[in-house]
Write a protein that holds these residues in place. Structure first.
Motif, PDB file in Angstrom:
ATOM      1  N   TRP A  71       0.875  -1.217   0.541  1.00  8.54           N
ATOM      2  CA  TRP A  71      -0.053  -0.159  -0.264  1.00  8.54           C
ATOM      3  C   TRP A  71       0.582   1.814   0.505  1.00  8.54           C
ATOM      4  O   TRP A  71       0.365   2.109  -0.894  1.00  8.54           O
ATOM      5  CB  TRP A  71      -0.526  -0.186   0.686  1.00  8.54           C
ATOM      6  CG  TRP A  71      -1.713   1.142   1.085  1.00  8.54           C
ATOM      7  CD1 TRP A  71      -2.103   2.106   0.428  1.00  8.54           C
ATOM      8  CD2 TRP A  71      -2.184   1.255   2.452  1.00  8.54           C
ATOM      9  NE1 TRP A  71      -2.933   2.964   0.660  1.00  8.54           N
ATOM     10  CE2 TRP A  71      -3.208   2.770   2.512  1.00  8.54           C
ATOM     11  CE3 TRP A  71      -2.535   0.805   3.720  1.00  8.54           C
ATOM     12  CZ2 TRP A  71      -4.275   3.265   3.362  1.00  8.54           C
ATOM     13  CZ3 TRP A  71      -3.437   1.808   4.651  1.00  8.54           C
ATOM     14  CH2 TRP A  71      -4.123   2.885   4.579  1.00  8.54           C
ATOM     15  N   ARG A  72       1.844   1.096   0.454  1.00 10.08           N
ATOM     16  CA  ARG A  72       2.501   2.625   0.650  1.00 10.08           C
ATOM     17  C   ARG A  72       3.591   3.022  -0.160  1.00 10.08           C
ATOM     18  O   ARG A  72       3.135   4.017  -0.614  1.00 10.08           O
ATOM     19  CB  ARG A  72       3.836   2.212   1.827  1.00 10.08           C
ATOM     20  CG  ARG A  72       4.903   3.671   2.048  1.00 10.08           C
ATOM     21  CD  ARG A  72       4.621   4.737   2.245  1.00 10.08           C
ATOM     22  NE  ARG A  72       4.726   5.645   2.224  1.00 10.08           N
ATOM     23  CZ  ARG A  72       4.623   6.949   1.383  1.00 10.08           C
ATOM     24  NH1 ARG A  72       3.688   7.114   0.979  1.00 10.08           N
ATOM     25  NH2 ARG A  72       5.319   7.700   1.720  1.00 10.08           N
ATOM     26  N   GLU A  73       3.973   1.391  -1.228  1.00 13.12           N
ATOM     27  CA  GLU A  73       4.296   1.330  -2.496  1.00 13.12           C
ATOM     28  C   GLU A  73       3.794   2.519  -3.252  1.00 13.12           C
ATOM     29  O   GLU A  73       3.979   3.258  -3.840  1.00 13.12           O
ATOM     30  CB  GLU A  73       4.925   0.701  -2.690  1.00 13.12           C
ATOM     31  CG  GLU A  73       6.110  -0.330  -2.348  1.00 13.12           C
ATOM     32  CD  GLU A  73       6.708  -1.084  -2.496  1.00 13.12           C
ATOM     33  OE1 GLU A  73       5.987  -2.406  -3.513  1.00 13.12           O
ATOM     34  OE2 GLU A  73       7.364  -2.206  -1.666  1.00 13.12           O
ATOM     35  N   GLN A  74       2.599   1.956  -3.368  1.00 13.41           N
ATOM     36  CA  GLN A  74       1.058   2.797  -4.590  1.00 13.41           C
ATOM     37  C   GLN A  74       0.699   4.060  -4.018  1.00 13.41           C
ATOM     38  O   GLN A  74       1.008   4.537  -5.553  1.00 13.41           O
ATOM     39  CB  GLN A  74      -0.015   1.897  -4.472  1.00 13.41           C
ATOM     40  CG  GLN A  74      -0.227   0.380  -4.842  1.00 13.41           C
ATOM     41  CD  GLN A  74       0.694   0.762  -6.518  1.00 13.41           C
ATOM     42  OE1 GLN A  74       0.607   1.025  -7.182  1.00 13.41           O
ATOM     43  NE2 GLN A  74       1.705  -0.143  -7.034  1.00 13.41           N
ATOM     44  N   ALA A  75       1.050   4.772  -2.063  1.00 11.59           N
ATOM     45  CA  ALA A  75       0.682   5.877  -1.992  1.00 11.59           C
ATOM     46  C   ALA A  75       2.090   6.655  -2.613  1.00 11.59           C
ATOM     47  O   ALA A  75       1.806   8.086  -2.770  1.00 11.59           O
ATOM     48  CB  ALA A  75       0.452   5.473  -1.340  1.00 11.59           C
ATOM     49  N   ALA A  76       2.858   6.018  -2.495  1.00  5.22           N
ATOM     50  CA  ALA A  76       4.554   6.828  -3.041  1.00  5.22           C
ATOM     51  C   ALA A  76       4.115   6.889  -4.639  1.00  5.22           C
ATOM     52  O   ALA A  76       4.983   8.355  -4.936  1.00  5.22           O
ATOM     53  CB  ALA A  76       5.747   6.130  -1.995  1.00  5.22           C
ATOM     54  N   LYS A  77       3.941   6.365  -5.106  1.00  3.85           N
ATOM     55  CA  LYS A  77       4.123   6.219  -6.861  1.00  3.85           C
ATOM     56  C   LYS A  77       3.181   7.238  -6.544  1.00  3.85           C
ATOM     57  O   LYS A  77       3.569   8.204  -7.911  1.00  3.85           O
ATOM     58  CB  LYS A  77       3.357   4.967  -7.432  1.00  3.85           C
ATOM     59  CG  LYS A  77       5.178   3.704  -7.017  1.00  3.85           C
ATOM     60  CD  LYS A  77       4.181   2.725  -7.589  1.00  3.85           C
ATOM     61  CE  LYS A  77       5.358   1.658  -7.859  1.00  3.85           C
ATOM     62  NZ  LYS A  77       4.508   0.001  -8.647  1.00  3.85           N
ATOM     63  N   LEU A  78       1.537   7.344  -6.334  1.00  4.48           N
ATOM     64  CA  LEU A  78       0.953   8.748  -6.396  1.00  4.48           C
ATOM     65  C   LEU A  78       1.429  10.003  -6.087  1.00  4.48           C
ATOM     66  O   LEU A  78       1.457  10.436  -6.366  1.00  4.48           O
ATOM     67  CB  LEU A  78      -0.625   7.942  -5.942  1.00  4.48           C
ATOM     68  CG  LEU A  78      -1.241   9.338  -5.355  1.00  4.48           C
ATOM     69  CD1 LEU A  78      -2.289   9.146  -7.162  1.00  4.48           C
ATOM     70  CD2 LEU A  78      -2.698   9.272  -4.555  1.00  4.48           C
ATOM     71  N   GLU A  79       2.088  10.211  -4.905  1.00  2.00           N
ATOM     72  CA  GLU A  79       2.569  10.596  -4.493  1.00  2.00           C
ATOM     73  C   GLU A  79       3.474  11.663  -5.474  1.00  2.00           C
ATOM     74  O   GLU A  79       4.214  12.498  -6.194  1.00  2.00           O
ATOM     75  CB  GLU A  79       3.293  10.653  -3.198  1.00  2.00           C
ATOM     76  CG  GLU A  79       2.271  10.740  -2.077  1.00  2.00           C
ATOM     77  CD  GLU A  79       2.785   9.902  -0.655  1.00  2.00           C
ATOM     78  OE1 GLU A  79       4.587   9.974  -0.041  1.00  2.00           O
ATOM     79  OE2 GLU A  79       1.778  10.163   0.174  1.00  2.00           O
ATOM     80  N   ALA A  80       4.678  10.714  -5.600  1.00  2.00           N
ATOM     81  CA  ALA A  80       5.950  11.177  -6.714  1.00  2.00           C
ATOM     82  C   ALA A  80       5.301  11.300  -8.266  1.00  2.00           C
ATOM     83  O   ALA A  80       6.816  11.377  -9.352  1.00  2.00           O
ATOM     84  CB  ALA A  80       6.420   9.591  -7.095  1.00  2.00           C
ATOM     85  N   GLY A  81       3.643  10.954  -9.039  1.00  2.00           N
ATOM     86  CA  GLY A  81       3.271  10.981  -9.805  1.00  2.00           C
ATOM     87  C   GLY A  81       3.840  10.412 -10.848  1.00  2.00           C
ATOM     88  O   GLY A  81       3.263  10.631 -12.178  1.00  2.00           O
ATOM     89  N   GLU A  82       4.379   8.834 -10.212  1.00  2.00           N
ATOM     90  CA  GLU A  82       4.187   7.858 -11.084  1.00  2.00           C
ATOM     91  C   GLU A  82       3.288   7.865 -11.640  1.00  2.00           C
ATOM     92  O   GLU A  82       3.362   6.023 -12.810  1.00  2.00           O
ATOM     93  CB  GLU A  82       5.578   6.566 -10.652  1.00  2.00           C
ATOM     94  CG  GLU A  82       6.627   7.810 -10.526  1.00  2.00           C
ATOM     95  CD  GLU A  82       7.832   6.152  -9.225  1.00  2.00           C
ATOM     96  OE1 GLU A  82       7.147   4.907  -9.419  1.00  2.00           O
ATOM     97  OE2 GLU A  82       8.041   6.748  -8.612  1.00  2.00           O
ATOM     98  N   ILE A  83       1.666   7.431 -11.284  1.00  2.00           N
ATOM     99  CA  ILE A  83       0.874   6.659 -12.034  1.00  2.00           C
ATOM    100  C   ILE A  83      -0.441   7.892 -10.785  1.00  2.00           C
ATOM    101  O   ILE A  83      -0.052   8.722 -10.112  1.00  2.00           O
ATOM    102  CB  ILE A  83       0.217   5.573 -10.320  1.00  2.00           C
ATOM    103  CG1 ILE A  83       1.009   5.598  -9.136  1.00  2.00           C
ATOM    104  CG2 ILE A  83       1.003   4.430 -11.022  1.00  2.00           C
ATOM    105  CD1 ILE A  83      -0.261   4.174  -7.903  1.00  2.00           C
TER     106      ILE A  83
END
Length: 169
Positions: free
Chosen positions: A120-132
């Protein structure tokens, strides 16, 4: 949160009326909106088969519709206490803020929950970084664990894998 509230949330998220969703489930046009209203208000509870059909029409995992009772702060606290008992969840303080942590050494279930929270944290980090996109993030959340490729036991649909490769490549 009761299943009726989740049905209502996802129905509105998808831009559907009660009548439209009811008819998509096979209810007669005359009573489709009334039936859906009964489920959304909690006066009726859908059986497993109907929950699965609702999930399919709403394009979410059945797990996204069936969540513990967190409608009140007391209900939420007791849910957290149960997680403490079963999974080693504990409340801690970090830099003046409260945080929830999982003691992954408690047992096998706690270790599994720890892995799931990292995903979950990995997906949230991707969202925060604009990767997804927010849409990708929500798709991951609302279809969890079906779309979670980081989990060892997760079944990732082939069409989703193709979609992800097309978007990233």
């Amino acid at each position: 949160m009761a299943i009726g509230e989740r049905i209502h949330f996802f129905r509105l998220l998808r831009g559907m009326t009660q009548k439209y969703l009811g008819m998509a489930l096979g209810f007669p046009e005359k009573s489709a909106d009334v039936r859906l209203a009964q489920y959304e208000t909690g006066s009726r509870t859908p059986k497993a088969e109907l929950t699965a059909a609702l999930a399919q029409v709403l394009d979410v995992s059945p797990h996204a519709l069936s969540v513990p009772d967190i409608d009140s702060y007391v209900g939420l606290m007791h849910t957290l206490f149960t997680l403490e008992d079963n999974y080693g969840l504990k409340v801690t303080e970090q830099d003046g803020e409260l945080a929830l942590q999982v003691d992954f050494r408690k047992n096998k279930d706690a270790a599994r929950l720890h892995e799931m929270l990292w995903a979950w944290r990995e997906q949230a980090a991707k969202l925060e970084a604009g990767e997804i996109s927010q849409e990708d993030y929500d798709r991951w959340r609302y279809h969890y664990p079906e779309h979670d490729s980081s989990q060892i036991h997760a079944k990732v649909p082939i069409r989703y894998n193709k979609f992800r490769k097309l978007k990233s490549g």
